[in-house]
Write an enzyme that holds these catalytic residues in place. Structure first.
Site, mmCIF file in Angstrom:
data_model
loop_
_atom_site.group_PDB
_atom_site.id
_atom_site.type_symbol
_atom_site.label_atom_id
_atom_site.label_comp_id
_atom_site.label_asym_id
_atom_site.label_seq_id
_atom_site.Cartn_x
_atom_site.Cartn_y
_atom_site.Cartn_z
ATOM 1 C CG ASP A 155 -2.359 -0.515 0.768
ATOM 2 O OD1 ASP A 155 -2.855 -0.115 -0.303
ATOM 3 O OD2 ASP A 155 -2.933 -1.338 1.504
ATOM 4 C CD GLU B 262 -4.318 2.238 -3.116
ATOM 5 O OE1 GLU B 262 -4.235 1.505 -2.114
ATOM 6 O OE2 GLU B 262 -4.926 1.902 -4.144
ATOM 7 C CG HIS C 229 -6.009 1.131 1.696
ATOM 8 N ND1 HIS C 229 -6.112 0.730 0.392
ATOM 9 C CD2 HIS C 229 -7.245 1.571 2.044
ATOM 10 C CE1 HIS C 229 -7.350 0.936 -0.041
ATOM 11 N NE2 HIS C 229 -8.057 1.445 0.956
ATOM 12 C CE1 TYR D 286 -3.156 -3.668 5.789
ATOM 13 C CE2 TYR D 286 -1.927 -1.952 4.657
ATOM 14 C CZ TYR D 286 -2.844 -2.976 4.628
ATOM 15 O OH TYR D 286 -3.442 -3.311 3.443
ATOM 16 C CD GLU E 287 -4.978 -0.929 -6.757
ATOM 17 O OE1 GLU E 287 -5.769 -0.747 -7.684
ATOM 18 O OE2 GLU E 287 -4.765 -0.108 -5.867
ATOM 19 C CD GLU F 141 -6.415 -1.942 -2.618
ATOM 20 O OE1 GLU F 141 -6.496 -1.441 -3.750
ATOM 21 O OE2 GLU F 141 -5.659 -1.488 -1.745
ATOM 22 C CG HIS G 278 -8.508 1.248 -5.872
ATOM 23 N ND1 HIS G 278 -7.634 1.411 -4.835
ATOM 24 C CD2 HIS G 278 -9.526 2.129 -5.655
ATOM 25 C CE1 HIS G 278 -8.085 2.358 -4.020
ATOM 26 N NE2 HIS G 278 -9.237 2.803 -4.488
#
Ligand SMILES: [Fe+2]
Ligand SMILES: [Fe+2]
Length: 320
Positions: free
Chosen positions: A65, A96, A99, A103, A162, A196, A199
């Site tokens: 990402d 993105e 994303h 994490y 993706e 995703e 995308h």
């Protein structure tokens, strides 16, 4: 003074067939990681057996990402001539970044500082992860002005990333979440996966429009390049999966899921699939099937295995 004339983006009339639809859909699904109560996973996490695998899965996803934020969407947007498509791709790029950041939110909630540092060090050292990052980034960085072939290749690589390469990682949280383990972290993954999906469809669609303009001979040449590129990444992905999932015994199931998603990536690009249909773990499949409509998709678990078939792109695909 140069003779360059700057054109303003005009949304009053469509210049790109589906740009407005992709734009609307992406903004409709805006989300922030902090909305998900990952702290509710802490208790289970403390007793979780395969912490090492789980942390590495998220480390690998963070790298992908990050590349998609900093290189992928930026470069593709920069060289895409249509101004509406450019705007859509720029919006995708912001997601993105969300994303990649999400994490870290999971890491902060579950891990100690030194554990987190170890993961980011592992990302730099894992040869398979670095291999796929390098392969994809090379194609992104090779786009040239007025060279639609180089742009098509970058879009191809983007769809590979993706719709295909993320899934070796997505598998684990979906698999666990579907069984009530670490569900909140899995919910974040389901939200990422939902983005995703758009995308992959959007960039695949833009790529197909470019592809149509090429003479047949060029199309054949590019297809060959594409399948070779995919196979190379696929072989690497098999090794990555074996390495990553070694202690869990899940490698065969992850590999089947990877092949299923490789087919999906090809479908997004309007190309023939290359792997035969096979059984996919239903818990993981349900994770994908229900992401569009509800956050709580884990409550609908399938009890039996079914052969997962990739559906071709139709009008239905665009109803998110
Ligand atoms: Fe992403
Ligand atoms: Fe994406």
């Amino acid at each position: 003074m140069s003779n360059l004339v700057y054109e303003a983006v005009n949304w009053n009339r469509p210049t790109s067939e589906l740009a407005q639809i992709f734009w609307d859909q992406q903004w409709k699904q805006i989300w922030f990681p902090e909305e998900i109560a990952v702290s509710k996973d802490v208790k289970q996490w403390k007793e979780f057996e395969h912490q090492d695998t789980y942390k590495k899965v998220f480390g690998g996803l963070t790298l992908l990402d990050t590349i998609q934020t900093n290189i992928g969407m930026n470069e593709i947007a920069r060289f895409t001539p249509d101004l509406q498509e450019k705007a859509v791709l720029t919006v995708f790029g912001s997601f993105e970044a969300i994303h990649a950041k999400s994490y870290s939110y999971i890491f902060t909630t579950l891990c100690t500082n030194s554990e987190i540092e170890d993961i980011f060090e592992w990302v730099k050292k894992n040869e398979f992860l670095q291999y796929k990052a390098t392969k994809i980034a090379e194609v992104y960085s090779a786009i040239e002005e007025n060279n639609p072939e180089s742009l098509w290749k970058a879009m191809f690589a983007s769809v590979m990333l993706e719709s295909f390469l993320f899934y070796s990682g997505f598998f684990y949280p979906l698999y666990l979440g579907g069984q009530g383990q670490l569900r909140n972290s899995a919910e974040i993954i389901s939200l990422i996966l939902r983005d995703e999906s758009i995308h992959g469809v959007a960039v695949g669609f833009f790529a197909q429009n470019i592809f149509k303009t090429f003479p047949q001979e060029k199309q054949e040449q590019l297809k060959l390049w594409g399948y070779e590129f995919l196979l190379d990444l696929y072989q690497n992905e098999m090794k990555y999966t074996e390495d990553l999932y070694a202690e869990t015994g899940l490698s065969p199931e992850v590999k089947a899921y990877i092949r299923y998603n490789a087919n999906k990536a090809l479908m997004n690009l309007g190309l023939e699939t290359m792997f035969p249909d096979e059984e996919i773990n239903p818990i993981v499949m349900n994770g994908i099937a229900n992401t569009g409509s509800t956050y709580d998709f884990f409550s609908q678990k399938g009890a039996t295995y079914a052969v997962a078939k990739v559906a071709p792109i139709t009008d239905e695909t665009f109803k998110f």
